[in-house]
Design a protein around this motif. Structure first.
Motif, PDB file in Angstrom:
ATOM      1  N   TYR A  85     -28.635  74.907 -61.939  1.00  0.00           N
ATOM      2  CA  TYR A  85     -27.365  75.272 -62.028  1.00  0.00           C
ATOM      3  C   TYR A  85     -26.900  76.061 -60.822  1.00  0.00           C
ATOM      4  O   TYR A  85     -27.633  76.975 -60.379  1.00  0.00           O
ATOM      5  CB  TYR A  85     -26.926  75.979 -63.371  1.00  0.00           C
ATOM      6  N   TYR A  86     -26.029  75.895 -60.194  1.00  0.00           N
ATOM      7  CA  TYR A  86     -25.424  76.623 -58.894  1.00  0.00           C
ATOM      8  C   TYR A  86     -24.067  76.728 -59.037  1.00  0.00           C
ATOM      9  O   TYR A  86     -23.240  76.184 -59.502  1.00  0.00           O
ATOM     10  CB  TYR A  86     -25.966  76.031 -57.683  1.00  0.00           C
ATOM     11  N   LEU A  87     -23.624  78.128 -58.389  1.00  0.00           N
ATOM     12  CA  LEU A  87     -22.272  78.384 -58.269  1.00  0.00           C
ATOM     13  C   LEU A  87     -22.062  78.721 -56.690  1.00  0.00           C
ATOM     14  O   LEU A  87     -22.831  79.318 -56.181  1.00  0.00           O
ATOM     15  CB  LEU A  87     -22.110  79.751 -59.101  1.00  0.00           C
ATOM     16  N   THR A  88     -20.967  78.141 -56.013  1.00  0.00           N
ATOM     17  CA  THR A  88     -20.545  78.318 -54.744  1.00  0.00           C
ATOM     18  C   THR A  88     -19.231  79.129 -54.888  1.00  0.00           C
ATOM     19  O   THR A  88     -18.441  78.965 -55.716  1.00  0.00           O
ATOM     20  CB  THR A  88     -20.357  77.049 -54.059  1.00  0.00           C
ATOM     21  N   GLY A  89     -18.869  79.651 -53.609  1.00  0.00           N
ATOM     22  CA  GLY A  89     -17.530  80.218 -53.725  1.00  0.00           C
ATOM     23  C   GLY A  89     -17.670  81.106 -52.101  1.00  0.00           C
ATOM     24  O   GLY A  89     -18.807  81.880 -51.935  1.00  0.00           O
ATOM     25  N   LYS A  90     -16.559  81.252 -51.447  1.00  0.00           N
ATOM     26  CA  LYS A  90     -16.211  82.188 -50.206  1.00  0.00           C
ATOM     27  C   LYS A  90     -16.036  83.401 -50.762  1.00  0.00           C
ATOM     28  O   LYS A  90     -14.954  83.826 -50.326  1.00  0.00           O
ATOM     29  CB  LYS A  90     -15.494  81.412 -49.482  1.00  0.00           C
ATOM     30  N   THR A  91     -17.019  84.014 -50.962  1.00  0.00           N
ATOM     31  CA  THR A  91     -16.850  85.636 -51.433  1.00  0.00           C
ATOM     32  C   THR A  91     -18.086  86.288 -51.337  1.00  0.00           C
ATOM     33  O   THR A  91     -18.956  85.779 -51.266  1.00  0.00           O
ATOM     34  CB  THR A  91     -15.966  85.819 -52.817  1.00  0.00           C
ATOM     35  N   SER A  92     -17.965  87.607 -51.803  1.00  0.00           N
ATOM     36  CA  SER A  92     -19.266  88.472 -51.618  1.00  0.00           C
ATOM     37  C   SER A  92     -20.316  87.971 -52.712  1.00  0.00           C
ATOM     38  O   SER A  92     -19.881  87.538 -53.835  1.00  0.00           O
ATOM     39  CB  SER A  92     -18.800  89.802 -51.601  1.00  0.00           C
ATOM     40  N   LEU A  93     -21.533  88.361 -52.563  1.00  0.00           N
ATOM     41  CA  LEU A  93     -22.432  87.975 -53.454  1.00  0.00           C
ATOM     42  C   LEU A  93     -22.475  88.653 -54.920  1.00  0.00           C
ATOM     43  O   LEU A  93     -22.575  88.348 -55.856  1.00  0.00           O
ATOM     44  CB  LEU A  93     -24.129  88.318 -52.802  1.00  0.00           C
ATOM     45  N   ALA A  94     -21.883  89.951 -54.764  1.00  0.00           N
ATOM     46  CA  ALA A  94     -21.805  90.718 -55.958  1.00  0.00           C
ATOM     47  C   ALA A  94     -20.647  90.167 -56.616  1.00  0.00           C
ATOM     48  O   ALA A  94     -20.611  90.015 -58.119  1.00  0.00           O
ATOM     49  CB  ALA A  94     -21.249  92.135 -55.537  1.00  0.00           C
ATOM     50  N   MET A  95     -19.462  89.784 -56.050  1.00  0.00           N
ATOM     51  CA  MET A  95     -18.407  89.255 -56.660  1.00  0.00           C
ATOM     52  C   MET A  95     -18.776  87.968 -57.233  1.00  0.00           C
ATOM     53  O   MET A  95     -18.279  87.583 -58.576  1.00  0.00           O
ATOM     54  CB  MET A  95     -17.308  88.959 -55.682  1.00  0.00           C
ATOM     55  N   LEU A  96     -19.505  87.155 -56.733  1.00  0.00           N
ATOM     56  CA  LEU A  96     -19.754  85.883 -57.507  1.00  0.00           C
ATOM     57  C   LEU A  96     -20.678  86.003 -58.544  1.00  0.00           C
ATOM     58  O   LEU A  96     -20.538  85.390 -59.796  1.00  0.00           O
ATOM     59  CB  LEU A  96     -20.676  84.873 -56.476  1.00  0.00           C
ATOM     60  N   LYS A  97     -21.623  87.090 -58.575  1.00  0.00           N
ATOM     61  CA  LYS A  97     -22.576  87.224 -59.567  1.00  0.00           C
ATOM     62  C   LYS A  97     -21.890  87.684 -60.885  1.00  0.00           C
ATOM     63  O   LYS A  97     -22.354  87.852 -62.047  1.00  0.00           O
ATOM     64  CB  LYS A  97     -23.760  88.481 -59.312  1.00  0.00           C
TER      65      LYS A  97
END
Length: 631
Positions: free
Chosen positions: A436-448
């Motif tokens: 499973y993966y999650l992508t996003g144009k934001t910070s690592l902390a925000m995605l986590k």
């Protein structure tokens, strides 16, 4: 005599050379000798392949002439030479748009900035670091008229006709006061050996030769006194380094050769020298720079690979020689199995070139894999500079997709340090075999902290967190690794019992009214509003319906490079019935509060998804109204 003004960017570079770059002035010799070598390469190819040049003699040499009395240093070659148009294009104008990037990328660090000179093809101007006047006399091979170009670096240059024996180019530099070191033969020779020893053409210079005294048979009486003679000698090795056996080349020689082809004083991070024999014979010598070239992310990047055919230079401007995701490489491809008069079109479809390219790519990826296993610190340096470029290979190099995946470093939900995919799959459910993966144009902390990960946290399932912009474009195209499927977190499905399904239906009915009210308030901003069990802590999240024809069309247009013109459909807003805020809104009779909350919660979900808000002022106003009611 015609006077001309330099193009604005050329004038800026001239000013830079004269007033700023003083830490590494000796590179002007490297750049001028490199240009002379290129001129000889071009003529060599034309004499061998172009009928117009068949009758022209090719006697390659580069001469360096010191005149201490006149305080001049001259570098001349017997190469292709230039006519009036070439002089205007090459010395008066900088056509390459990357030059603007050169000026933009200056750091103020003189050593680092001086390394950019050759990278951006502005090496000729380096001579103004040491000269207050430069005269270029040149005649193009096959033409009758010679020209002299003169400039004092004051923003203008003069161009007039001249006479010259033979073809080629002669650059006379009138040195500034204080630059007398460049009139010493030992200094010039040491610079040539440092940067240009392996230029494949001979470099000559006058040197003093000591002739000892002639003594009588008994060694007592001097029959002839000792004396000094001037001798014109070759001061470089002038062999094609890549043609030598690896056992005969020292590390220092590899590094020196790199400095001449990469126009850099920095050491390469690594190199790989390979000679293939058999059905197809060719030699490759590839270098990985220690720092990313400044035009790495420009569409008009300068390729770093030179193609030779049987040691005859063919091109250094063919981007098809290696795939774009390996554009950071610098080096040589030399083949015996291509015709000398190969055109660009033939080159792109040639079966021999395709085999060389395919084998070379596998070799480079194999060497990178070895680097990771044997020297992780060096690999970290490589990955910091070129990791995102390497990822681009996942998009279109299907043959090597698995190898590229194994070279990438991934942030994950459960790990503080990046991991390799081979280690990640050790903890993947062997029955489902889904990554499973999650992508996003934001910070690592925000995605986590994304609401989309809450159900994975609850089940202690690790997830790849892909927070680089390039990830959002590339990873939707990557569907598998070995026997494992790559699945976006939004598409992950976990089995539910009949009892759980029934309970969800009952909860959905309870929140039907709130979902309807949210949808009416938000209108076209959302496709629908639905209850979900996928959220644990967060009140809401958004997801896209991937079965929506509008979504599929947007993705198709994006793959065709036209993504900006086709908007994706509105998202589905998911509400969490177990969240206290959603429960209180469901019980509230304050219509205005529910309306404001619907907008604020949608914006909140967008922020977690890495999106920008359409109307920040509206978001703040609604949030303030909610807070006022709560106080």
């Amino acid at each position: 005599m015609a006077k001309h003004q330099f193009q604005t960017e050329a004038n800026q570079i001239l000013h830079l050379m004269i007033h700023s770059l003083y830490s590494n002035k000796e590179i002007f010799i490297r750049e001028l000798v490199s240009n002379a070598s290129d001129a000889l390469d071009k003529l060599n190819m034309l004499v061998l392949t172009d009928e117009k040049y068949k009758g022209i003699s090719f006697n390659p040499r580069i001469d360096i002439v010191i005149n201490k009395e006149a305080k001049t240093l001259t570098i001349k070659d017997t190469g292709i030479g230039m006519n009036e148009e070439d002089l205007m294009n090459n010395l008066g104008t900088i056509a390459k748009s990357g030059t603007k990037a050169f000026l933009e990328n200056l750091t103020g660090d003189q050593k680092e900035d001086s390394n950019l000179i050759g990278q951006f093809g502005v090496g000729f101007y380096a001579c103004f670091m040491v000269a207050d006047k430069v005269e270029v006399t040149t005649k193009k091979a096959g033409e009758e008229q010679a020209y002299i170009w003169t400039s004092t670096g004051d923003g203008s240059f003069e161009l007039e006709t001249a006479t010259m024996e033979g073809h080629g180019t002669q650059i006379v530099m009138h040195l500034k006061d204080g630059e007398e070191e460049f009139l010493e033969t030992h200094r010039i020779e040491s610079i040539i050996k440092k940067y240009s020893n392996h230029i494949p053409f001979p470099i000559f210079m006058d040197k003093e030769k000591h002739i000892p005294a002639v003594m009588d048979d008994e060694g007592k009486e001097e029959l002839e006194p000792s004396r000094t003679e001037i001798e014109n000698v070759q001061i470089n090795r002038a062999n094609a380094l890549w043609t030598l056996p690896k056992s005969e080349i020292t590390d220092e020689e590899y590094k020196d050769f790199y400095s001449s082809i990469a126009h850099s004083s920095e050491e390469p991070l690594a190199w790989m020298h390979n000679k293939a024999e058999g059905a197809i014979e060719y030699t490759t010598l590839f270098y990985i720079p220690s720092k990313a070239p400044m035009d790495l992310y420009r569409v008009d990047y300068q390729t770093g690979i030179k193609l030779y055919i049987n040691r005859v230079f063919i091109t250094d401007d063919e981007k098809e020689l290696m795939p774009t995701y390996l554009r950071f490489l610098r080096g040589i491809i030399d083949s015996k199995d291509l015709p000398l008069n190969v055109s660009r079109e033939i080159l792109q479809s040639n079966a021999v070139m395709a085999k060389i390219r395919k084998a070379s790519v596998k070799k480079v990826l194999s060497e990178l894999s070895k680097m990771f296993k044997k020297d992780s610190e060096k690999y970290d340096l490589f990955y910091k500079e070129f990791g995102n470029v390497l990822k681009e290979g996942l998009y279109n190099d299907f043959d090597n997709r698995e190898k590229i995946l194994e070279l990438l470093k991934f942030n994950t939900l459960n790990s503080d340090e990046p991991v390799m995919i081979e280690d990640f799959v050790k903890n993947v459910d062997e029955e489902k075999k889904e990554i499973y993966y999650l992508t996003g144009k934001t910070s690592l902390a925000m995605l986590k902290a994304s609401p989309a990960l809450e159900r994975f946290k609850a089940r202690n399932i690790d997830v790849l967190i892909l927070n680089e912009e390039v990830d959002t474009i590339i990873f939707p195209m990557v569907t598998e690794y070995k026997e494992y499927k790559l699945v976006p977190v939004a598409d992950a499905k976990f089995e539910e019992s009949e009892e759980e399904k029934k309970k969800e239906e009952e909860v959905a009915k309870t929140y039907e009214g709130l979902a309807k009210e949210f949808k009416e308030t938000l209108g076209e901003a959302v496709k629908s509003v639905e209850t979900t069990t996928e959220l644990v802590d967060s009140p809401v999240a958004i997801k896209v319906d991937k079965e929506d024809p509008a979504y599929m069309m947007a993705q198709m247009m994006k793959q065709m490079g036209q993504g900006g013109d086709t908007p994706e459909p509105a998202p589905i807003l998911l509400i969490n019935p177990n969240n206290e805020l959603i429960q209180k809104l469901n019980e509230s009779s304050d219509t205005n509060l529910v309306n404001d909350a619907a907008h604020v919660l949608l914006d909140q979900a967008k922020l977690f998804d890495g999106q920008e808000l359409d109307d920040t002022a509206d978001f703040i106003a609604r949030l303030n109204r909610i807070i006022t009611k709560a106080i």
